[in-house]
Design a protein around this motif. Structure first.
Motif, short mmCIF file in Angstrom:
data_model
loop_
_atom_site.label_atom_id
_atom_site.label_comp_id
_atom_site.label_asym_id
_atom_site.label_seq_id
_atom_site.Cartn_x
_atom_site.Cartn_y
_atom_site.Cartn_z
N LEU A 15 10.43 -11.09 2.93
CA LEU A 15 9.01 -11.02 3.25
C LEU A 15 8.24 -12.16 2.61
N PHE A 16 7.23 -12.63 3.31
CA PHE A 16 6.29 -13.60 2.77
C PHE A 16 4.89 -13.01 2.87
N PRO A 17 4.60 -11.97 2.08
CA PRO A 17 3.36 -11.22 2.26
C PRO A 17 2.18 -11.83 1.49
N PHE A 18 1.05 -11.87 2.14
CA PHE A 18 -0.21 -12.29 1.53
C PHE A 18 -1.28 -11.31 2.02
N PHE A 19 -2.11 -10.83 1.09
CA PHE A 19 -3.07 -9.78 1.43
C PHE A 19 -4.48 -10.14 0.98
N ASN A 20 -5.46 -9.73 1.76
CA ASN A 20 -6.86 -9.73 1.35
C ASN A 20 -7.12 -8.35 0.76
N ASN A 21 -7.48 -8.29 -0.52
CA ASN A 21 -7.64 -6.99 -1.17
C ASN A 21 -9.10 -6.62 -1.40
N PHE B 212 2.63 1.24 -4.37
CA PHE B 212 3.99 0.79 -4.06
C PHE B 212 4.07 -0.01 -2.76
N HIS B 213 3.07 0.08 -1.90
CA HIS B 213 3.13 -0.67 -0.65
C HIS B 213 3.15 -2.18 -0.90
N CYS B 214 2.51 -2.62 -1.95
CA CYS B 214 2.48 -4.05 -2.30
C CYS B 214 3.31 -4.37 -3.53
N HIS B 215 3.57 -3.34 -4.35
CA HIS B 215 4.25 -3.56 -5.63
C HIS B 215 5.44 -2.61 -5.72
N THR B 216 6.55 -3.05 -5.14
CA THR B 216 7.71 -2.17 -5.01
C THR B 216 8.96 -2.85 -5.57
N GLY B 217 10.04 -2.10 -5.65
CA GLY B 217 11.32 -2.67 -6.02
C GLY B 217 11.46 -2.97 -7.50
N ILE B 218 12.55 -3.59 -7.85
CA ILE B 218 12.88 -3.84 -9.25
C ILE B 218 11.90 -4.81 -9.90
N ASN B 219 11.22 -5.65 -9.08
CA ASN B 219 10.27 -6.60 -9.65
C ASN B 219 8.82 -6.27 -9.30
N PHE B 220 8.58 -5.11 -8.72
CA PHE B 220 7.25 -4.59 -8.45
C PHE B 220 6.39 -5.55 -7.62
N THR B 221 6.99 -6.10 -6.57
CA THR B 221 6.24 -6.86 -5.58
C THR B 221 7.06 -6.92 -4.31
N VAL B 222 6.38 -6.90 -3.15
CA VAL B 222 7.07 -7.05 -1.87
C VAL B 222 7.42 -8.51 -1.61
N SER B 223 6.87 -9.42 -2.40
CA SER B 223 7.25 -10.83 -2.30
C SER B 223 8.49 -11.02 -3.15
N GLY C 12 -9.07 -15.03 2.12
CA GLY C 12 -8.84 -14.10 1.02
C GLY C 12 -7.44 -13.56 0.90
N LYS C 13 -6.47 -14.17 1.60
CA LYS C 13 -5.09 -13.67 1.51
C LYS C 13 -4.36 -14.35 0.35
N PHE C 14 -3.85 -13.50 -0.56
CA PHE C 14 -3.11 -13.97 -1.73
C PHE C 14 -1.83 -13.15 -1.87
N VAL D 45 10.36 -14.69 -12.53
CA VAL D 45 9.88 -15.54 -11.45
C VAL D 45 11.01 -15.96 -10.52
N ALA D 46 12.25 -15.87 -10.98
CA ALA D 46 13.40 -16.23 -10.15
C ALA D 46 13.53 -15.34 -8.92
N TYR D 47 12.87 -14.18 -8.92
CA TYR D 47 12.96 -13.26 -7.78
C TYR D 47 11.83 -13.45 -6.77
N ASN D 48 10.94 -14.39 -7.00
CA ASN D 48 9.83 -14.59 -6.06
C ASN D 48 10.33 -15.11 -4.72
N ALA D 49 9.70 -14.65 -3.64
CA ALA D 49 10.00 -15.17 -2.31
C ALA D 49 9.22 -16.44 -2.02
N THR D 50 7.99 -16.50 -2.52
CA THR D 50 7.18 -17.72 -2.44
C THR D 50 6.52 -17.94 -3.80
N PHE D 51 5.92 -19.12 -3.95
CA PHE D 51 5.38 -19.47 -5.26
C PHE D 51 3.93 -19.93 -5.15
N THR D 52 3.22 -19.78 -6.25
CA THR D 52 1.77 -19.90 -6.42
C THR D 52 1.08 -18.70 -5.77
#
Length: 415
Positions: A283-289, A260-271, A318-320, A140-147
């Protein structure tokens, strides 16, 4: 008052000398840039200044951070120390931290579940039903935003204020009316007097809400998970993944599944951010899926419409935030509301391009046709074999050492 608006309201309820938000106001400028498959960056820290190689190595040692994992961004206002980590571990598992002494942080975050809880949505200490699934805390230390959906929480110190202090719904229930009572429990406990004194040697004021939050954040930042089969494969052991998992890895990163567009990198998220991240490249990405399309107008259930509940902009319905996929096998059920039970169902949801909730059921609608759905969620044709392979790859992200590591366990249960 909605759940999300309440989260915004309580950011200003810290009762110590300096509010966490004011300490964070200079951090993390949003950007439209995308990260690459393996997240890297120039050595300009978003919130941490590394004074020397020796300091970096000390921090790596404190975190037990393997060399293939980047150094996480540790905010300057809350430097990591062994003493704060120890205090945070005790607090994380202590029910004295809830107003009625029935729950702790560990009541909704179990180590065996990679610090998720295995249910759709939890119940707070007073019986209030929460609307969000308890996320796992791996890396969780690698998150760009939380919740799941808040674009104003940039640090763990921000987020931790919510479960402790929120009054609608109540989680731990340490409202203004209960704060002094809760703090007195720690100030009158000899063990905690020693722990707080060691963690904050320059202060003689005893327990405070900021000290509690800073210590909890320090402990949670140590929850590094980096010894899965995938990590071993990444480090050169090509036998660490099965042929099926390797096929799934290829599909995951291919243009057909497009995970990979939403789940990339060493922590598998663009956030994502680390100590080397450039502020204006975070990035502070939020998506409606396409999970819902209530009334066929793009709405999600009224109980939780994502960023829309903060912005009131229909385009935000619906953006999370896309979560990390580390230990995803252990954190079922899935999605922000825990409404999908298995990884196979998750992949099938994306293959369809959105979920269909039939007429006659609550929240009926075809998420595939949600007008606010991300352009990345287009749907695709996949064989059973291909879905099995992607699920097998996701299971390779499970770190069994992490869920058995004694340094994350409940210290109150030790002999």
């Amino acid at each position: 008052m909605t759940y999300r608006h309440n989260h915004r309201k309580i950011q200003n309820k810290l009762n110590d000398t300096t509010s966490v938000k004011s300490a964070l106001s200079f951090l993390l400028i949003p950007s439209l840039l995308f990260t690459s498959l393996l997240v890297t960056g120039c050595k300009v820290s978003s919130s941490t200044t590394i004074a020397s190689t020796e300091t970096e190595q000390d921090l790596r040692s404190l975190l037990a951070l393997p060399e293939h994992m980047p150094l996480p961004a540790i905010p300057d206002f809350n430097p990591l120390t062994p003493e704060k980590i120890t205090l945070g571990r005790f607090l994380f598992y202590d029910t004295k931290l809830s107003a009625n002494q029935t729950q702790s942080c560990g009541s909704c975050h179990f180590q065996s579940d990679a610090f998720a809880d295995g249910i759709a949505t939890p119940i707070g200490s007073t019986g209030h039903a929460l609307v969000r699934n308890s996320q796992g805390l791996s890396n969780v230390a690698y998150n760009a935003t939380f919740t799941w959906s808040n674009d104003t929480f940039f640090e763990l110190e921000d987020q931790l204020n919510v479960p402790i202090r929120a009054d609608d719904p109540i989680e731990l229930g340490v409202t203004d009316a209960e704060l002094e009572t809760v703090l007195n429990r720690f100030n009158s406990d000899e063990k905690y007097q020693q722990l707080f004194s060691a963690a904050f040697p320059e202060s003689d004021s005893g327990a405070s809400i900021n000290k509690i939050i800073f210590s909890l954040a320090s402990f949670v930042r140590t929850m590094i998970s980096a010894n899965s089969s995938y990590d071993k494969y990444l480090l050169g052991d090509k036998s660490a993944l099965t042929p099926q998992q390797k096929q799934g890895f290829s599909l995951f990163n291919g243009e057909k599944f497009e995970c990979f567009h939403c789940h990339t990198g060493i922590n598998f998220t663009v956030s994502y951010k680390d100590a080397n991240s450039i502020n204006d490249a975070i990035l502070f990405p939020f998506f409606n899926n396409g999970l819902y399309n209530v009334n066929s107008d793009g709405s999600y259930p009224e109980s939780d419409q994502g960023i829309f509940d903060l912005s009131s902009d229909p385009a935000d319905k619906g953006k999370f935030r896309p979560p990390s996929l580390r230990n995803i096998e252990l954190t079922a059920p899935y999605m922000h509301d825990g409404s999908i039970n298995t990884l196979r169902e998750v992949v099938e949801h994306y293959a369809r391009g959105g979920r269909l909730t039939p007429e006659g059921l609550d929240n009926a609608g075809d998420g595939k046709n949600n007008p606010y759905k991300s352009a990345l969620i287009t749907g695709f044709s996949a064989t059973e074999e291909e879905i099995d392979a992607v699920v097998a790859f996701l299971e390779s992200l499970t770190d069994y050492d992490f869920i058995h590591n004694e340094k994350f366990s409940n210290p109150h249960e030790e002999n």
